[in-house]
Design a protein around this motif. Structure first.
Motif, PDB file in Angstrom:
ATOM      1  N   VAL A  57       0.824  -1.227   0.000  1.00 28.32           N
ATOM      2  CA  VAL A  57       0.000   0.000   0.000  1.00 28.32           C
ATOM      3  C   VAL A  57       0.848   1.263   0.000  1.00 28.32           C
ATOM      4  CG1 VAL A  57      -1.987  -1.113   1.065  1.00 28.32           C
ATOM      5  CG2 VAL A  57      -0.202  -0.137   2.522  1.00 28.32           C
ATOM      6  N   GLY A  58       2.097   1.156  -0.413  1.00 20.44           N
ATOM      7  CA  GLY A  58       2.924   2.353  -0.568  1.00 20.44           C
ATOM      8  C   GLY A  58       3.504   2.898   0.707  1.00 20.44           C
ATOM      9  N   ALA A  92      -4.177   2.191   0.257  1.00 14.83           N
ATOM     10  CA  ALA A  92      -3.977   1.710  -1.110  1.00 14.83           C
ATOM     11  C   ALA A  92      -4.553   2.675  -2.141  1.00 14.83           C
ATOM     12  CB  ALA A  92      -4.614   0.333  -1.274  1.00 14.83           C
ATOM     13  N   SER A  93      -5.607   3.388  -1.786  1.00 16.65           N
ATOM     14  CA  SER A  93      -6.260   4.292  -2.745  1.00 16.65           C
ATOM     15  C   SER A  93      -5.698   5.701  -2.706  1.00 16.65           C
ATOM     16  CB  SER A  93      -7.770   4.336  -2.477  1.00 16.65           C
ATOM     17  OG  SER A  93      -8.039   4.866  -1.182  1.00 16.65           O
ATOM     18  N   THR A  94      -4.764   5.971  -1.792  1.00 14.69           N
ATOM     19  CA  THR A  94      -4.182   7.313  -1.670  1.00 14.69           C
ATOM     20  C   THR A  94      -3.021   7.459  -2.644  1.00 14.69           C
ATOM     21  OG1 THR A  94      -4.791   7.440   0.664  1.00 14.69           O
ATOM     22  CG2 THR A  94      -3.072   8.954  -0.102  1.00 14.69           C
ATOM     23  N   SER A  95      -3.111   8.419  -3.544  1.00 17.77           N
ATOM     24  CA  SER A  95      -2.056   8.617  -4.538  1.00 17.77           C
ATOM     25  C   SER A  95      -2.010  10.071  -4.963  1.00 17.77           C
ATOM     26  CB  SER A  95      -2.308   7.717  -5.761  1.00 17.77           C
ATOM     27  OG  SER A  95      -3.543   8.043  -6.372  1.00 17.77           O
ATOM     28  N   GLY A  96      -1.001  10.401  -5.760  1.00 17.97           N
ATOM     29  CA  GLY A  96      -0.881  11.752  -6.283  1.00 17.97           C
ATOM     30  C   GLY A  96      -0.150  12.694  -5.344  1.00 17.97           C
ATOM     31  N   SER A  99       0.325  12.615  -1.321  1.00 17.52           N
ATOM     32  CA  SER A  99      -0.116  11.304  -0.838  1.00 17.52           C
ATOM     33  C   SER A  99       0.719  10.823   0.343  1.00 17.52           C
ATOM     34  CB  SER A  99      -0.066  10.277  -1.976  1.00 17.52           C
ATOM     35  OG  SER A  99       1.251  10.147  -2.493  1.00 17.52           O
ATOM     36  N   ARG A 103      -0.923   9.646   3.795  1.00 18.69           N
ATOM     37  CA  ARG A 103      -0.741   8.316   4.384  1.00 18.69           C
ATOM     38  C   ARG A 103      -0.235   8.426   5.823  1.00 18.69           C
ATOM     39  NH1 ARG A 103       1.783   6.901  -0.747  1.00 18.69           N
ATOM     40  NH2 ARG A 103       0.334   5.708  -2.030  1.00 18.69           N
ATOM     41  N   GLU A 288       9.091   0.167 -13.217  1.00 21.20           N
ATOM     42  CA  GLU A 288       7.723   0.461 -13.628  1.00 21.20           C
ATOM     43  C   GLU A 288       7.644   0.800 -15.107  1.00 21.20           C
ATOM     44  OE1 GLU A 288       4.925   0.181 -12.113  1.00 21.20           O
ATOM     45  OE2 GLU A 288       5.750  -0.428 -10.183  1.00 21.20           O
TER      46      GLU A 288
END
Length: 511
Positions: A57-58, A92-96, A99, A103, A288
């Motif tokens: 989850v980063g 897991a849904s936190t991005s950009g 972020s 988190r 990636e």
């Protein structure tokens, strides 16, 4: 269900060496989860083996350590399994942009509501490092015990679905027919078959009888599924990395087949066709975006072809199908029952820069997720005398003992530091028995140079014999290398620190 109930069971499992006791504790927990919250069975199993349904989850160790150090623990448990699952969803849904800070806020809020042992458990799950002894094999036995289903049926369903949590849900909430109905599905990864170990190829052959003796490549395990034009590539841990390996996808798309499941390895090659170091393969494997370094796939098994499952077919049949399907991408090897021939193949593999060989019984089925005597890996083990620079306080079953060792190689000329000093090359807690842990905990404080909250730093005078599979390039340590699969063999009271092996000797293992 309260999260504390999972934590308590994990601690109980950690505190015992008895497999039967581990299975019983886990089975009791699974029965309670199934009775109280049937929808949380798969979630609980995923947490116990540090493989939550959300995957990674980063969140890394550094960020977690900072948050935990700044967050006081709650006095009494109040969090539920659902609370933790929802946190993982949000992470897991936190991005950009922003972020990382978001988190941190989410983690801080959750950890403030957690007790100290719940904090430790949550961090273990987030890092994928649950050293509880609740390995998937033990949990599979617990699922069978809790559900009353045959263990062979549970194991087969788990290996074919690649998801022990979902298997547990079916076993506890469904019928035996539901469990039997779990089959091989193209596009859904299965647990990989594993190999036991032997010292020599000849020794391995005595266990297998006639066998396919195959090169053991120093690459990354892959499982490739093709359904029509759609190709998916999965790692050993069943993570989907299709977007990272377009060259592997292209190879499988070019095969004369509609549907197929392949098992193999991928690695990078140098200009002469020899394998590049494992570190370079993993660097490219984890990218990636595509890089200049090209990965080449090699396959050693096929599990399904155009509607026909091959899991239960003998290896001889599967190898013949593979040779027809992908002749240019089959891992080199020979079928033999001659020990001298097996040793020759092993020498050839090592001479070409590979790890060794895998000796596979020619009549064996594909036992996904199992480590039996049908496949036996043979690779040289190196032993080196190194110096203990520090020891970290253990967690889980090792809590209260000095455990994880910091290992240093001798640098007589000062090429990587002070002349006559020691260069750190890795850490390990593997191979430490309870007797050794007890001895370290009593003895090392007498050699203490300094300490912090987690580590006791030592005068560099204790020599320990370490077995390794090799070294790899690493920017983490001054000598530019790190040990691969290091484990403790014994302490060497008969050796002085300047008798230890040198950093220069270790560096010669780099290809």
């Amino acid at each position: 269900m309260l999260l504390d109930e999972l934590v308590a069971t994990a601690e109980a499992v950690t505190s015992t060496r008895s497999r039967l006791a581990k299975v019983e504790a886990l089975a009791q927990l699974l029965r309670r989860v199934a009775d109280e919250s049937p929808s949380e069975v798969a979630t609980a199993v995923g947490m116990l083996v540090a493989k939550p349904r959300q995957g990674r989850v980063g969140v890394g160790w550094r960020g977690l350590a900072q948050v935990r150090d700044a967050t006081p623990a709650a006095e009494a448990p109040s969090l539920t399994v659902r609370d933790f699952d929802e946190l993982l969803d949000r992470l897991a849904s936190t991005s950009g942009a922003g972020s990382a800070a978001a988190r941190t806020d989410l983690l801080g809020g959750f950890l403030r509501r957690a007790t100290e042992r719940e904090q430790r458990f949550a961090i273990g799950v987030l890092l994928g490092e649950m050293r509880t002894g609740a390995l998937e094999g033990v949990l599979a036995d617990a699922v069978a015990a809790a559900s009353g289903r045959p263990i062979a049926l549970v194991r087969r369903a788990a290996m074919l679905s690649g998801d022990l949590g979902e298997t547990a849900r079916i076993a506890l909430a469904g019928t035996e027919e539901d469990l039997t109905g779990v089959g091989l599905v193209v596009g859904r990864p299965v647990l990989p078959m594993l190999a036991a170990s032997a010292k020599t190829a000849a020794e391995a052959l005595t266990s297998t009888g006639e066998a396919s003796v195959e090169f053991k490549l120093d690459g990354a395990r892959i499982q490739v599924h093709r359904a029509g034009d759609d190709v998916r590539v999965f790692t050993r841990s069943l993570a989907d990395i299709t977007h990272r390996v377009p060259e592997v996808v292209a190879v499988v798309q070019g095969m004369p087949v509609r549907d197929v499941i392949l098992d193999g390895e991928t690695l990078t090659l140098d200009e002469g066709g020899a394998p590049r170091p494992f570190q370079e393969t993993m660097s490219r494997f984890g990218a990636e975006q595509a890089r200049e370094t090209v990965l080449r796939p090699w396959f050693f098994d096929v599990l399904h072809i155009d509607g026909r499952d091959l899991l239960d077919e003998p290896l001889a049949v599967r190898r013949a199908e593979l040779a027809t399907l992908a002749p240019d991408h089959v891992i080199p090897g020979e079928v033999t029952d001659d020990p001298e021939a097996a040793e020759r193949i092993s020498r050839e593999a090592l001479a070409e820069g590979h790890e060794g060989v895998v000796v596979k019984a020619i009549g064996s089925p594909y036992a996904a997720g199992r480590r039996g005597s049908s496949w036996i890996k043979v690779k040289p083990v190196h032993t080196y005398d190194l110096v203990v620079l520090a020891a970290e306080w253990g967690s889980g079953r090792r809590r209260g003992w000095l455990s994880n060792l910091h290992l240093g190689a001798y640098d007589p000329a000062g090429e990587f530091g002070e002349p006559g000093g020691f260069v750190m090359v890795g850490k390990t807690f593997k191979g430490l028995t309870d007797d050794l842990l007890r001895w370290q905990t009593e003895h090392f404080p007498t050699l203490e140079a300094s300490r912090d909250a987690h580590t006791v730093y030592l005068e560099p005078i204790t020599v320990v014999e370490i077995a390794i599979d090799g070294v790899q390039r690493s920017p983490r340590y001054p000598g530019g290398i790190a040990l691969r699969f290091a484990r403790v063999k014994r302490y060497r009271d008969d050796k002085r620190p300047d008798d230890a092996d040198t950093i220069q000797a270790l560096r010669t293992l780099l290809r």
